[in-house]
Design an enzyme around this catalytic site. Structure first.
Site, PDB file in Angstrom:
ATOM      1  N   GLY A  53       0.859  -1.179   0.000  1.00 54.44           N
ATOM      2  CA  GLY A  53       0.000   0.000   0.000  1.00 54.44           C
ATOM      3  C   GLY A  53       0.897   1.231   0.000  1.00 54.44           C
ATOM      4  O   GLY A  53       1.847   1.315   0.800  1.00 54.44           O
ATOM      5  N   GLN A 201      -5.419  -9.057  -2.473  1.00 52.99           N
ATOM      6  CA  GLN A 201      -5.501  -8.085  -1.373  1.00 52.99           C
ATOM      7  C   GLN A 201      -6.950  -7.790  -0.977  1.00 52.99           C
ATOM      8  O   GLN A 201      -7.215  -7.434   0.163  1.00 52.99           O
ATOM      9  CB  GLN A 201      -4.813  -6.768  -1.768  1.00 52.99           C
ATOM     10  CG  GLN A 201      -3.303  -6.850  -1.890  1.00 52.99           C
ATOM     11  CD  GLN A 201      -2.880  -7.065  -3.323  1.00 52.99           C
ATOM     12  OE1 GLN A 201      -3.577  -7.744  -4.096  1.00 52.99           O
ATOM     13  NE2 GLN A 201      -1.742  -6.533  -3.710  1.00 52.99           N
ATOM     14  N   ASP A 242      -1.615   4.627  -6.287  1.00 51.94           N
ATOM     15  CA  ASP A 242      -0.202   4.553  -5.886  1.00 51.94           C
ATOM     16  C   ASP A 242       0.602   5.718  -6.418  1.00 51.94           C
ATOM     17  O   ASP A 242       1.701   6.006  -5.929  1.00 51.94           O
ATOM     18  CB  ASP A 242       0.405   3.236  -6.365  1.00 51.94           C
ATOM     19  CG  ASP A 242      -0.157   2.091  -5.555  1.00 51.94           C
ATOM     20  OD1 ASP A 242      -1.317   1.699  -5.822  1.00 51.94           O
ATOM     21  OD2 ASP A 242       0.535   1.612  -4.647  1.00 51.94           O
ATOM     22  N   LYS A 253      -3.820  -0.555  -8.485  1.00 51.97           N
ATOM     23  CA  LYS A 253      -3.688  -2.003  -8.686  1.00 51.97           C
ATOM     24  C   LYS A 253      -4.302  -2.453 -10.009  1.00 51.97           C
ATOM     25  O   LYS A 253      -5.362  -1.974 -10.407  1.00 51.97           O
ATOM     26  CB  LYS A 253      -4.364  -2.709  -7.505  1.00 51.97           C
ATOM     27  CG  LYS A 253      -4.303  -4.216  -7.498  1.00 51.97           C
ATOM     28  CD  LYS A 253      -2.902  -4.756  -7.626  1.00 51.97           C
ATOM     29  CE  LYS A 253      -1.959  -4.222  -6.566  1.00 51.97           C
ATOM     30  NZ  LYS A 253      -0.524  -4.498  -6.880  1.00 51.97           N
TER      31      LYS A 253
HETATM   32  O1  MRU Z   1       0.609  -3.951  -4.509  1.00 56.31           O
HETATM   33  P1  MRU Z   1      -0.018  -3.241  -3.350  1.00 56.31           P
HETATM   34  O2  MRU Z   1      -0.834  -4.119  -2.469  1.00 56.31           O
HETATM   35  O3  MRU Z   1       0.996  -2.407  -2.591  1.00 56.31           O
HETATM   36  O4  MRU Z   1      -0.997  -2.235  -4.041  1.00 56.31           O
HETATM   37  C1  MRU Z   1      -1.786  -1.363  -3.262  1.00 56.31           C
HETATM   38  C2  MRU Z   1      -2.789  -0.627  -4.029  1.00 56.31           C
HETATM   39  O5  MRU Z   1      -2.884  -0.727  -5.222  1.00 56.31           O
HETATM   40  C3  MRU Z   1      -3.638   0.334  -3.258  1.00 56.31           C
HETATM   41  O6  MRU Z   1      -4.876   0.481  -3.870  1.00 56.31           O
HETATM   42  C4  MRU Z   1      -2.859   1.633  -3.254  1.00 56.31           C
HETATM   43  O7  MRU Z   1      -1.658   1.560  -2.553  1.00 56.31           O
HETATM   44  C5  MRU Z   1      -3.526   2.836  -2.924  1.00 56.31           C
HETATM   45  S1  MRU Z   1      -4.266   2.976  -1.387  1.00 56.31           S
HETATM   46  C6  MRU Z   1      -3.397   3.209  -0.111  1.00 56.31           C
END
Ligand code: MRU
Length: 362
Positions: A53, A201, A242, A253
């Site tokens: 995240g 997730q 992100d 994601k």
């Molecule tokens: O690969 P991850 O689990 O780190 O991806 C996280 C996401 O895509 C979240 O939606 C993103 O970090 C935004 S929210 C805090």
């Protein structure tokens, strides 16, 4: 947020400056707290997604610098720590944001003051993240209440993708923060939770978080969202990001873009929630400029879950020898985003929209 009645953040340093995280690889089956003892532990926790995240990646990197300085407080040690952490995951810009703040705060300090200052700065970054998420919660909850009012009491169905809850941040979350806030203030809410292959997730983390808070939710396969939207069963999509460009494109994601397309086709608002640490003010074209992390094909070829005897194991889901590709993020162009929900308020997903909230960036 609370786990079994105890309040936790996703990362914290105790009074002896030992850094702890919740190991998200074990959830939802086991709640395990790990100690990060070194820079290498912090880098590995980010790379292997024990923490994940965008905002939590940034906070972990900040504590990683502090751990690195415990071993080597020289300027070269500081620069080495920053470089090692910077290459752990490429898409979330919060990583670079946090590392730049650490570097700027520490580089000109005398060597013997660096370590203590680094822990203080990392704590400040973590506290700020919590404060930003609280503000996102309030701004986003207003949108949910507006929708709830227009539905005259009928519950609001919100679709979310991946995990943008408290586990993705230091506390509260980005996309889930308004949901927690509105629910606690009495809004009737139901959340459609995309499972979010390949790392699941949604199934593992979002479903766990929402249920722990008592929020009604239903897990769906990643492909079900469009169908539900066509049937009038989704009132709003709410996701995190992100990296957000200065023009309002968002990388989130993998699979987010398809939800945005389906939402547009069905006239459903598509909101993206973010702290300002997620804005890349140097990027203006998400498709060309945002690096997309390519993760191991093993994540696609396997699914990890708990077996009947309690072991948590990966199992194969494809014939042996199958080739797999695993782009971890996609870019949703600003034109498909109804609005951005930031810690400073809600704005159109555009350069002018962002500048109306962040005029100092003009
Ligand atoms: O690969 P991850 O689990 O780190 O991806 C996280 C996401 O895509 C979240 O939606 C993103 O970090 C935004 S929210 C805090």
């Amino acid at each position: 947020m609370k786990v079994h009645g105890t309040h936790y953040r996703t990362i914290w340093a105790d009074d002896r400056e030992r850094v702890h995280i919740i190991d998200q690889r074990r959830l939802p089956h086991e709640f395990v707290v790990l100690e990060l003892k070194s820079l290498a532990d912090a880098a590995e926790a980010i790379r292997d997604m024990a923490v994940r995240g965008a905002p939590l990646i940034g906070a972990t990197a900040a504590f990683g610098v502090a751990l690195g300085l415990s071993a080597d407080p020289s300027e070269a040690g500081l620069r080495r720590a920053v470089a090692a952490l910077e290459e752990t995951r490429p898409t979330a810009v919060n990583l670079r944001w946090a590392l730049n703040r650490m570097l700027n705060a520490l580089v000109s300090l005398p060597r013997d003051l660096r370590r203590a200052a680094a822990f203080a700065k990392a704590r400040e970054i973590a506290d700020e993240d919590v404060a930003m998420c609280r503000r996102i919660a309030r701004h986003g909850a207003d949108l949910i209440f507006e929708l709830a009012d227009s539905r005259q009491g009928a519950r609001v169905n919100i679709l979310t993708h991946c995990n943008a809850g408290w586990l993705a941040t230091v506390d509260w979350g980005t996309a889930l923060a308004p949901i927690y806030h509105a629910f606690d203030d009495g809004a009737a809410i139901h959340v459609w939770v995309d499972e979010t292959r390949p790392r699941s997730q949604g199934a593992a983390l979002t479903a766990w978080e929402l249920q722990a808070h008592g929020i009604p939710c239903t897990l769906i396969t990643d492909n079900a969202g469009g169908h539900l939207m066509q049937r009038g069963m989704v009132d709003m999509c709410l996701v995190g990001t992100d990296r957000t460009t200065a023009t309002g494109d968002v990388a989130n994601k993998i699979g987010t873009y398809l939800k945005a397309l389906a939402a547009r086709d069905n006239g459903i608002p598509f909101y993206v929630a973010l702290p300002h640490s997620t804005i890349d003010w140097n990027a203006t074209d998400g498709l060309r400029e945002i690096p997309i992390e390519e993760r191991s094909p093993v994540e696609v070829l396997t699914v990890t879950g708990r077996t009947a005897d309690g072991a948590i194991v990966p199992v194969d889901v494809a014939p042996s020898g199958t080739r797999a590709a695993n782009p971890a993020f996609d870019v949703t162009p600003a034109r498909l985003v109804s609005a951005l929900i930031t810690d400073r308020g809600v704005c159109p997903a555009s350069r002018d929209g962002l500048l109306s909230l962040f005029p100092e960036r003009a």
